[in-house]
Design an enzyme around this catalytic site. Structure first.
Site, short mmCIF file in Angstrom:
data_model
loop_
_atom_site.label_atom_id
_atom_site.label_comp_id
_atom_site.label_asym_id
_atom_site.label_seq_id
_atom_site.Cartn_x
_atom_site.Cartn_y
_atom_site.Cartn_z
N HIS A 125 -3.22 7.37 2.87
CA HIS A 125 -3.63 6.07 2.31
C HIS A 125 -4.96 5.68 2.96
O HIS A 125 -5.14 5.84 4.17
CB HIS A 125 -2.55 5.03 2.62
N ASN A 164 -10.11 -0.01 0.47
CA ASN A 164 -8.66 0.08 0.31
C ASN A 164 -8.28 -0.50 -1.05
O ASN A 164 -8.33 -1.72 -1.24
CB ASN A 164 -7.99 -0.70 1.46
N CYS A 218 0.80 -1.24 0.00
CA CYS A 218 0.00 0.00 0.00
C CYS A 218 0.83 1.28 0.00
O CYS A 218 0.29 2.36 -0.21
CB CYS A 218 -0.96 -0.01 1.18
#
Ligand code: COA
Length: 329
Positions: free
Chosen positions: A256, A286, A116
């Site tokens: 994020h 996500n 990520c």
């Protein structure tokens, strides 16, 4: 000669049409909207449906839209850095596949794997080629088809992830706009807490690994949460402190999108008020490498030239990092 910085000169994004809601997940695993919303902030995510489609198929419309916005052709791109955890194939690189699909005939490219944190690592890496004077147009793509590695019988992971892709163009700037600083970190001690057990060289695919569902993302949620909540906040604070920035200097925090509680912790630690924190997790979940470029894409028309942005991420590996940039347009 004035110093060359790498400025973002265009951004774009693409999310697939299919919307997987919490209500639909309730029919697939034992969960409920209230649990998912209170723990993560996610209401729905997008899923790329269709036989034979991979991450590059989301990158193509994203990049083509970016080129159109910027008014340049694919042939002008020097380098493509494709940040992804779900490449089209183990090899060759999805950057090459994308270059072929969009006609970027003069570009070289490679994939970057930092889970990520990939897009942050990609921006920081791409900036080096601009700052050195080696290239003038570096395309950084961040995208994942997370649905390709999610077990929709595992309620610990299937509620979190979604599919999507975004991209940014880096070009030289001599007026002080663009990427000013970055803090990038990794720690392999966390590699077994969020990972895909099989399909790599240690444990190649066999009938057994497939039967044991080892080709899906595995996560120890609580351990990841504890790590993320501290480190994403710390790294954002670190990049601010070393550039003598206080919360009031920051126009936007671009975190994020892993979990709303982690985003809130980062905002609290840096003192940046909620009206300046970009959040779209409720709509996309996500998307791994896609979250930050999708945020930039959706908020692009709110940014003003000279705005100070702090980007921050963490991910499997573990990896984490933060970028301080001055918006260039
Ligand atoms: C995954 C996460 C939302 C789980 O929340 P949590 O509060 O830690 O939940 P736990 O794993 O402790 O589980 C609490 C209870 O809820 C249950 N549960 C787990 N998933 C559930 C779901 N989808 N729906 C309903 N209940 C669920 C557990 O079985 C457990 O039940 P028990 O108490 O009876 O044993 C949270 O740990 C998290 O966000 N972690 C970080 C994940 C992340 O950001 N990953 C991406 C990294 S880039």
């Amino acid at each position: 000669m004035s110093k060359i910085t790498a400025a973002i000169t265009a951004v774009n994004g693409y999310v697939p049409e299919y919307v997987l809601t919490n209500q639909e997940l309730e029919t697939m695993v034992e969960t409920n909207d209230e649990w998912i919303t209170s723990r993560t902030g996610i209401k729905e995510r997008r899923i790329l449906k269709g036989e034979g489609l991979g991450t590059s198929d989301m990158a193509v419309p994203a990049v083509e839209g970016l080129l159109k916005k910027r008014g340049i052709t694919a042939e002008e791109i020097d380098l493509i850095i494709f940040c992804t955890t779900t490449p089209d194939l183990p090899f060759p690189a999805t950057a090459n596949i994308l270059a072929h699909k969009i006609g970027a005939k003069n570009a070289w490219g490679y994939d970057l794997q930092a889970a990520c944190s990939g897009f942050i690592f990609g921006l920081a890496t791409g900036a080096q080629f601009i700052e050195s004077g080696k290239h003038t147009k570096v395309l950084v793509v961040g995208g994942d088809k997370m649905s390709s590695i999610i077990n929709y019988e595992d309620r610990a992971t299937c509620i979190i992830f979604g599919d999507g892709c975004g991209c940014a163009l880096l070009e030289p700037n001599t007026e002080g706009y663009g990427i000013i600083d970055s803090v990038l970190k990794s720690d392999g001690a966390g590699s077994q807490l969020l990972f895909q057990k099989s399909g790599g060289s240690v444990s190649p695919a066999t009938h057994e690994t497939v039967a044991n569902k080892e080709h899906y993302a595995y996560q120890e949620g609580q351990a990841v949460f504890k790590f993320a909540v501290t480190n994403m906040a710390e790294v954002a604070a670190e990049v601010m402190e070393r550039n003598h920035l206080v919360a009031d200097d920051i126009a936007w925090l671009v975190p994020h999108q892993a979990n709303k509680r982690i985003i809130d912790a980062t905002a609290n630690r840096t003192g940046i008020t909620p009206d300046r924190v970009i959040v779209n997790i409720e709509r996309y979940g996500n998307t791994t490498n896609g979250t930050i470029p999708l945020c930039l894409w959706e908020w692009e028309d709110k940014f003003k030239k000279g705005d100070n942005l702090i980007l921050a991420a963490f991910g499997g590996g573990f990896t984490w990092g933060s970028i301080y940039l001055k918006w260039a347009y």
